[in-house]
Design an enzyme around this catalytic site. Structure first.
Site, PDB file in Angstrom:
ATOM      1  N   TYR A   1       0.828  -1.206   0.000  1.00 21.37           N
ATOM      2  CA  TYR A   1       0.000   0.000   0.000  1.00 21.37           C
ATOM      3  C   TYR A   1       0.865   1.259   0.000  1.00 21.37           C
ATOM      4  O   TYR A   1       1.643   1.493   0.936  1.00 21.37           O
ATOM      5  CB  TYR A   1      -0.929   0.027   1.220  1.00 21.37           C
ATOM      6  CG  TYR A   1      -1.871  -1.152   1.342  1.00 21.37           C
ATOM      7  CD1 TYR A   1      -2.189  -1.959   0.251  1.00 21.37           C
ATOM      8  CD2 TYR A   1      -2.443  -1.479   2.570  1.00 21.37           C
ATOM      9  CE1 TYR A   1      -3.040  -3.043   0.378  1.00 21.37           C
ATOM     10  CE2 TYR A   1      -3.307  -2.559   2.706  1.00 21.37           C
ATOM     11  CZ  TYR A   1      -3.590  -3.334   1.604  1.00 21.37           C
ATOM     12  OH  TYR A   1      -4.433  -4.412   1.743  1.00 21.37           O
TER      13      TYR A   1
ATOM     14  N   GLY B   1     -13.634  -6.109   2.109  1.00 21.85           N
ATOM     15  CA  GLY B   1     -14.651  -5.649   1.155  1.00 21.85           C
ATOM     16  C   GLY B   1     -16.075  -5.958   1.566  1.00 21.85           C
ATOM     17  O   GLY B   1     -16.908  -6.226   0.701  1.00 21.85           O
TER      18      GLY B   1
ATOM     19  N   LYS C   1     -17.429  -2.095  -2.070  1.00 19.65           N
ATOM     20  CA  LYS C   1     -17.034  -0.795  -2.634  1.00 19.65           C
ATOM     21  C   LYS C   1     -18.065   0.297  -2.367  1.00 19.65           C
ATOM     22  O   LYS C   1     -18.253   1.201  -3.178  1.00 19.65           O
ATOM     23  CB  LYS C   1     -16.753  -0.928  -4.131  1.00 19.65           C
ATOM     24  CG  LYS C   1     -15.577  -1.842  -4.448  1.00 19.65           C
ATOM     25  CD  LYS C   1     -15.229  -1.837  -5.919  1.00 19.65           C
ATOM     26  CE  LYS C   1     -13.982  -2.692  -6.162  1.00 19.65           C
ATOM     27  NZ  LYS C   1     -13.598  -2.709  -7.600  1.00 19.65           N
ATOM     28  N   GLY C   2     -18.748   0.186  -1.233  1.00 17.50           N
ATOM     29  CA  GLY C   2     -19.702   1.219  -0.827  1.00 17.50           C
ATOM     30  C   GLY C   2     -21.130   0.969  -1.258  1.00 17.50           C
ATOM     31  O   GLY C   2     -22.040   1.688  -0.839  1.00 17.50           O
ATOM     32  N   LEU C   3     -21.368  -0.061  -2.061  1.00 16.90           N
ATOM     33  CA  LEU C   3     -22.731  -0.349  -2.510  1.00 16.90           C
ATOM     34  C   LEU C   3     -23.633  -0.744  -1.347  1.00 16.90           C
ATOM     35  O   LEU C   3     -24.853  -0.539  -1.399  1.00 16.90           O
ATOM     36  CB  LEU C   3     -22.729  -1.470  -3.556  1.00 16.90           C
ATOM     37  CG  LEU C   3     -22.167  -1.122  -4.933  1.00 16.90           C
ATOM     38  CD1 LEU C   3     -22.125  -2.363  -5.811  1.00 16.90           C
ATOM     39  CD2 LEU C   3     -23.015  -0.036  -5.594  1.00 16.90           C
ATOM     40  N   LEU C   4     -23.044  -1.307  -0.294  1.00 14.91           N
ATOM     41  CA  LEU C   4     -23.827  -1.760   0.849  1.00 14.91           C
ATOM     42  C   LEU C   4     -23.807  -0.763   2.001  1.00 14.91           C
ATOM     43  O   LEU C   4     -24.064  -1.106   3.149  1.00 14.91           O
ATOM     44  CB  LEU C   4     -23.320  -3.130   1.317  1.00 14.91           C
ATOM     45  CG  LEU C   4     -23.465  -4.247   0.275  1.00 14.91           C
ATOM     46  CD1 LEU C   4     -22.785  -5.525   0.727  1.00 14.91           C
ATOM     47  CD2 LEU C   4     -24.936  -4.499  -0.049  1.00 14.91           C
TER      48      LEU C   4
END
Length: 306
Positions: A51, A197, A201-204
């Protein structure tokens, strides 16, 4: 915050960890997020030498000054970057791992790593040599335990059968249920799953529909088409009334005893606080869990099986 035992080790991790990859490179902001996470009851931090070319480890190390003993600190190795050459090279050799750990220890400003993980893996790797490297590092006190970060069935099975690893990190969420095939097997072998995850990616998250339109630009996610997600996300929100969607997302993953922790990232204090609020909501009832399971697709990882 409740803690779960990592495999058969002496490591107990908070059900909600902090995936540090999203911290960014702004030092003050990143350090403040890490310190706030500790204040809110998170004791499990996960980073990697990959990272930001090691800068992420450096920031985590600075944030933990004076608080190292409060944290289960995890990092990863296996990717090698050489100055002047393009990209990262996969290198799971004993020589590289035993060299990489010393670099990580220096950046993290610590003399031991609680959980050291192989950051990937293939069936063609010299697995026996890799395991030997981890075992020696454990014996010498550089690491307390080790695990792998992989969803490949053949790699997971090889490590289960030939090593004393305590964890497998896998991408796992309501929208990516591929790991479910392996949960019982890993639990029977006293190996924990770390779910990365978990918010897809933020959908949930609560603004998942907005992200679907703006961030995904009309595209779907894994096996889901855009139209399917537009129909599914509101249904998932309604399963438990006024609970935030990420609470359902976290507690769905944690429902199986194999899963020790979920580790969403947080690039802002607001995201961190929302995640902590969500994990502190009550767990799913059996009926709610069954309802959610009936709404989502049961996926299957059909590659890398032999």
């Amino acid at each position: 915050m409740p803690k779960n035992r990592l495999g058969k080790s002496d490591l107990y991790v908070s059900q909600l960890g902090l995936g540090c990859m999203s911290l960014g490179t702004e030092e003050t902001k990143a350090i403040d997020i890490v310190k706030k996470a500790l204040d809110l009851g998170i004791n499990y931090l996960d980073t990697a030498d990959l990272y930001d070319f090691g800068q992420n480890e450096e920031l985590v190390g600075k944030a933990l000054k004076g608080q190292r003993d409060k944290v289960i600190l995890a990092t990863k190795a296996g990717n090698k970057w050489t100055q002047g050459k393009e990209g990262w090279k996969w290198d799971p050799s004993k020589q590289h791992i035993q060299s990489a750990v010393k670099d990580s220890l220096h950046r993290l400003q610590t003399d031991y790593i609680d959980l050291y993980q192989l950051h990937g893996g293939t069936i063609d790797d010299p697995t026996e040599e890799t395991i030997e490297a981890f075992e020696e590092l454990k014996k010498d006190g550089y690491i307390r335990e080790y695990g792998i970060s992989s969803i490949r069935p053949n790699v997971i099975k090889r490590f289960v059968e030939n090593s004393s690893m305590v964890s497998v990190m896998m991408q796992y969420s309501l929208l990516d249920t591929r790991p479910e095939e392996w949960l019982d097997y890993l639990h029977q072998n006293k190996i924990s799953v770390i779910a990365r995850g978990p918010l897809a990616k933020g959908l949930l998250s609560e603004n998942g529909l907005d992200k679907l339109q703006n961030k995904f630009m009309g595209k779907g996610f894994l096996e889901y088409r855009l139209e399917e997600l537009e129909n599914l996300l509101p249904k998932l929100m309604n399963v438990t009334g006024d609970k935030p969607l990420q609470a359902n997302a976290f507690h769905y993953c944690l429902a199986h005893p194999a899963v020790a922790a979920v580790i969403p990232g947080a690039s802002s204090m607001e995201q961190l606080e929302a995640n902590v609020h969500a994990i502190n909501e009550r767990s799913l009832s059996e009926k709610e869990y069954a309802t959610i399971k009936g709404l989502v697709k049961q996926a299957y990882y059909d590659s890398h099986r032999e």
